[in-house]
Design a protein around this motif. Structure first.
Motif, PDB file in Angstrom:
ATOM      1  N   GLY A 120       0.675  -1.328  -0.116  1.00 43.67           N
ATOM      2  CA  GLY A 120      -0.075   0.038   0.115  1.00 43.67           C
ATOM      3  C   GLY A 120       0.885   1.402  -0.086  1.00 43.67           C
ATOM      4  O   GLY A 120       2.100   1.097   0.580  1.00 43.67           O
ATOM      5  N   GLU A 121       0.388   2.370  -0.614  1.00 40.90           N
ATOM      6  CA  GLU A 121       1.189   3.463  -0.469  1.00 40.90           C
ATOM      7  C   GLU A 121       0.153   4.759  -0.586  1.00 40.90           C
ATOM      8  O   GLU A 121      -1.052   4.582  -0.974  1.00 40.90           O
ATOM      9  N   ARG A 122       0.708   5.883  -0.190  1.00 47.66           N
ATOM     10  CA  ARG A 122      -0.172   7.038   0.009  1.00 47.66           C
ATOM     11  C   ARG A 122       0.815   8.319  -0.475  1.00 47.66           C
ATOM     12  O   ARG A 122       2.002   8.320  -0.044  1.00 47.66           O
ATOM     13  N   ASP A 123       0.044   8.957  -1.399  1.00 52.03           N
ATOM     14  CA  ASP A 123       0.991  10.312  -2.056  1.00 52.03           C
ATOM     15  C   ASP A 123       1.135  11.043  -0.986  1.00 52.03           C
ATOM     16  O   ASP A 123      -0.091  11.333  -0.345  1.00 52.03           O
ATOM     17  N   GLY A 124       2.141  12.090  -1.067  1.00 43.42           N
ATOM     18  CA  GLY A 124       2.410  13.013  -0.281  1.00 43.42           C
ATOM     19  C   GLY A 124       2.108  14.429  -1.235  1.00 43.42           C
ATOM     20  O   GLY A 124       1.659  14.286  -2.418  1.00 43.42           O
ATOM     21  N   SER A 125       2.454  15.248  -0.720  1.00 40.00           N
ATOM     22  CA  SER A 125       2.676  16.894  -1.416  1.00 40.00           C
ATOM     23  C   SER A 125       3.854  17.422  -1.263  1.00 40.00           C
ATOM     24  O   SER A 125       4.550  17.391  -0.279  1.00 40.00           O
ATOM     25  N   THR A 126       4.490  18.120  -2.167  1.00 42.82           N
ATOM     26  CA  THR A 126       5.738  18.910  -2.201  1.00 42.82           C
ATOM     27  C   THR A 126       5.457  20.322  -2.219  1.00 42.82           C
ATOM     28  O   THR A 126       4.879  20.834  -3.378  1.00 42.82           O
ATOM     29  N   THR A 127       5.791  20.967  -1.190  1.00 41.34           N
ATOM     30  CA  THR A 127       5.790  22.486  -1.477  1.00 41.34           C
ATOM     31  C   THR A 127       7.018  23.123  -1.146  1.00 41.34           C
ATOM     32  O   THR A 127       7.708  22.950  -0.037  1.00 41.34           O
ATOM     33  N   ALA A 128       7.621  23.947  -2.070  1.00 42.26           N
ATOM     34  CA  ALA A 128       8.904  24.478  -1.686  1.00 42.26           C
ATOM     35  C   ALA A 128      10.062  23.714  -1.499  1.00 42.26           C
ATOM     36  O   ALA A 128      10.665  23.886  -0.568  1.00 42.26           O
ATOM     37  N   GLY A 129       9.769  22.424  -2.190  1.00 42.52           N
ATOM     38  CA  GLY A 129      10.884  21.513  -2.050  1.00 42.52           C
ATOM     39  C   GLY A 129      10.718  20.361  -0.851  1.00 42.52           C
ATOM     40  O   GLY A 129      11.602  19.545  -0.649  1.00 42.52           O
ATOM     41  N   VAL A 130       9.796  20.833   0.109  1.00 42.87           N
ATOM     42  CA  VAL A 130       9.431  19.801   1.101  1.00 42.87           C
ATOM     43  C   VAL A 130       8.438  19.018   0.970  1.00 42.87           C
ATOM     44  O   VAL A 130       7.406  19.442   0.642  1.00 42.87           O
ATOM     45  N   THR A 131       8.637  17.730   0.948  1.00 45.74           N
ATOM     46  CA  THR A 131       7.795  16.727   0.815  1.00 45.74           C
ATOM     47  C   THR A 131       7.120  16.324   2.117  1.00 45.74           C
ATOM     48  O   THR A 131       7.915  15.738   2.998  1.00 45.74           O
ATOM     49  N   SER A 132       5.718  15.905   2.193  1.00 48.62           N
ATOM     50  CA  SER A 132       5.013  15.320   3.317  1.00 48.62           C
ATOM     51  C   SER A 132       3.980  14.653   3.052  1.00 48.62           C
ATOM     52  O   SER A 132       3.403  14.805   2.020  1.00 48.62           O
ATOM     53  N   GLY A 133       3.635  13.849   3.965  1.00 47.04           N
ATOM     54  CA  GLY A 133       2.474  13.206   3.915  1.00 47.04           C
ATOM     55  C   GLY A 133       2.678  11.464   2.843  1.00 47.04           C
ATOM     56  O   GLY A 133       1.667  10.983   2.781  1.00 47.04           O
TER      57      GLY A 133
END
Length: 368
Positions: free
Chosen positions: A300-313
């Motif tokens: 299983g996998e969950r996509d994250g988000s990248t803002t200003a080069g920082v990935t989270s989630g």
């Protein structure tokens, strides 16, 4: 509890209630059944440098429910019944697991109340003979770090048995067609994600007006068993600025002479673009008489988000499991699982990006 009085004239016209007679059907009688599972096992979990917790060692896990079920057949041939499932272990979040009414006849079956949707219930997946790696049971033995995002239950991160917005047993209305030439269709209407004595939903602020469609096919072709399933569900209304959550699944099972193979897939989208999940489960099993063995893998996998080069989630989950079972008698089954589970994340700035654990558990499963 509020009760709604339905107009009996309209129901009689629809053929749902027959006129009273001297030979009327008996009043519905309820019987108590259910199950109890007790598991004992050992887990060796890799310790993270940033986490002082030590999860390795022996433990006992319990799972039990009491089921109140009853069915009566009316003079017109239509059957009406109930299914109420009580958690036999203390559960502060949901002591009554499921509670719904059943109406069935030649037209099919209707479920009304707190129960899973047609998308969830009609999904086919590989056979499992120990703890359920396609239902999230491995998360009880190998603890997911707090910096790993993703939910196991009813989510593709930990199961291919999914619901839109992970609604679980929210109040809903479901209809299943009769099975014709191996085919069956189910549709559910989900007013809101709330359950039990839920308040009237506010359609300006709540996730509301969902539906699911599920279908499956099963047939025995001269000793060769085939099962195919697929479904989709979504909510059509939600708070302004949020996406409408949705989920979908597909499954395939084949069997011959005690051997079975299976594969299933699920995906979902949440209220934000970052909340996207997918997972798949593959497995093989063999059963003969009272005993059986199964081998399975879940990813299983969950996509994250990248803002200003920082990935989270972002998160990934992998589980391998070898399980066995032996029926000791009617309703009494001994089972065991040797499993390995790993969690990993690519989140930026996370000190420990993975953890894993190996576990061996044995248990006794009783049904009554």
């Amino acid at each position: 509890m509020k009760k709604v009085l339905l107009g009996t004239t309209a129901i009689v016209a629809a053929g749902m209630i027959a006129s009273p007679s001297a030979d009327a059907a008996e009043k519905l009688k309820v019987s108590i059944g259910g199950y109890m599972e007790q598991w004992f096992g050992y887990v060796s979990q890799d310790e993270q440098d940033s986490n002082t917790a030590d999860y390795s060692g022996f433990d006992v896990k319990s799972d039990a429910e009491l089921h109140a079920k009853g069915m009566t057949t009316l003079d017109n041939g239509i059957s009406v019944g109930i299914n109420v499932q009580l958690e036999a272990n203390s559960n502060t979040s949901d002591q009554i697991d499921e509670s719904y009414m059943i109406i069935k006849g030649n037209f099919g079956e209707i479920n009304i109340g707190s129960e899973n949707s047609s998308l969830y219930k009609m999904n086919y997946a590989p056979a499992e003979y120990g703890i359920g790696i396609n239902s999230g049971d491995q998360s009880s033995w190998v603890t997911k770090p707090s910096n790993i995002s993703g939910s196991f239950f009813r989510s593709p991160f930990g199961s291919t048995n999914v619901e839109p917005a992970r609604t679980n047993d929210s109040e809903k209305l479901t209809y299943y067609t009769p099975r014709i030439e191996g085919f069956q269709l189910g549709v559910s209407y989900i007013p809101t994600t709330s359950q039990d004595s839920n308040a009237q939903p506010d359609r300006n602020s709540d996730i509301t007006d969902g539906y699911t469609i599920g279908a499956n096919f099963k047939r025995d072709f001269g000793g060769f068993d085939l099962g195919i399933s697929g479904g989709y569900g979504t909510f059509t209304d939600g708070p302004s600025g949020q996406d409408d959550p949705s989920a979908w699944s597909a499954g395939l099972t084949v069997g011959f002479g005690g051997f079975s193979l299976g594969a299933s897939y699920a995906g979902s989208e949440g209220t934000t673009d970052a909340d996207e999940n997918e997972g798949f489960n593959i497995g093989a099993a063999y059963a003969s008489g009272p005993w059986g063995v199964s081998l399975g893998y879940f990813h299983g996998e969950r996509d994250g988000s990248t803002t200003a080069g920082v990935t989270s989630g972002q998160a990934d989950h992998d589980t391998f499991a070898l399980s066995g079972k032996y029926a000791l008698g009617p309703g009494v089954t001994a089972a065991g699982t040797l499993g390995y589970t790993e969690y990993e994340t690519d989140d930026t700035g996370v000190a420990d990006n993975s953890t894993d654990g190996t576990y061996f558990v044995v248990g006794l499963k009783l049904s009554f």
